[in-house]
Design an enzyme around this catalytic site. Structure first.
Site, short mmCIF file in Angstrom:
data_model
loop_
_atom_site.label_atom_id
_atom_site.label_comp_id
_atom_site.label_asym_id
_atom_site.label_seq_id
_atom_site.Cartn_x
_atom_site.Cartn_y
_atom_site.Cartn_z
N CYS A 58 -12.83 -0.73 22.33
CA CYS A 58 -11.74 0.24 22.36
C CYS A 58 -11.08 0.17 20.99
O CYS A 58 -11.54 -0.53 20.11
CB CYS A 58 -10.76 -0.03 23.51
SG CYS A 58 -9.76 -1.53 23.38
N TRP A 59 -10.01 0.91 20.81
CA TRP A 59 -9.42 0.99 19.48
C TRP A 59 -9.11 -0.38 18.91
O TRP A 59 -9.44 -0.67 17.78
CB TRP A 59 -8.18 1.88 19.50
CG TRP A 59 -8.52 3.34 19.52
CD1 TRP A 59 -9.58 3.93 20.16
CD2 TRP A 59 -7.82 4.38 18.88
NE1 TRP A 59 -9.58 5.28 19.96
CE2 TRP A 59 -8.49 5.59 19.16
CE3 TRP A 59 -6.68 4.44 18.09
CZ2 TRP A 59 -8.07 6.81 18.68
CZ3 TRP A 59 -6.26 5.66 17.61
CH2 TRP A 59 -6.94 6.84 17.91
#
Length: 136
Positions: A58-59
């Site tokens: 994810c980010w």
């Protein structure tokens, strides 16, 4: 080796990681819009023995690691360089690797995955500590 993968975005980094995983193992990709949902799905697949290991992106990598760690039997580790990924497996028997898809260069992310997959067994000196984690 069976690996399950999920990410909440697609970019050069995720493409490099999935290309490496496809070449290195039997890969299952889980799709979903919700990072907590797909992180739990990856965690459940690992905890049930449907996959040997999981990789999440994810980010920041943080949210997916937190969500996956809510699944009993999952030991997700957030890594940002290969030494961390390797030793999370060796010293903590991590079974899910979480990576940032925004802050890691594609080559570094692949090196992290490569290091994580290369560890064949936990360090026997750490087994008592790992057993304590398993019993939590």
């Amino acid at each position: 080796m069976r690996v399950v993968f999920a990410a909440d975005d697609s970019n050069e980094c995720t493409e490099a990681v999935t290309a490496h995983l496809r070449a290195a193992c039997d890969l299952t990709v889980i799709s979903g819009d919700s990072w907590p949902g797909f992180s739990a799905a990856v965690g459940r697949a690992v905890a049930r023995g449907e996959a040997d290991l999981g990789v999440l992106m994810c980010w920041t990598g943080t949210g997916t690691s937190i969500a996956a760690n809510k699944v009993p039997g999952v030991r997700a580790a957030l890594a940002w360089e290969p030494w961390i990924a390797e030793n999370a497996r060796r010293w903590n028997d991590a079974n899910v690797l979480a990576l940032s898809l925004k802050r890691l260069a594609p080559g570094v992310a692949v090196d992290c995955v490569r290091a994580f997959l290369a560890v064949e067994a936990e360090d026997p000196d750490e087994t008592p500590n790992i057993d304590m984690i398993r019993d939590l």
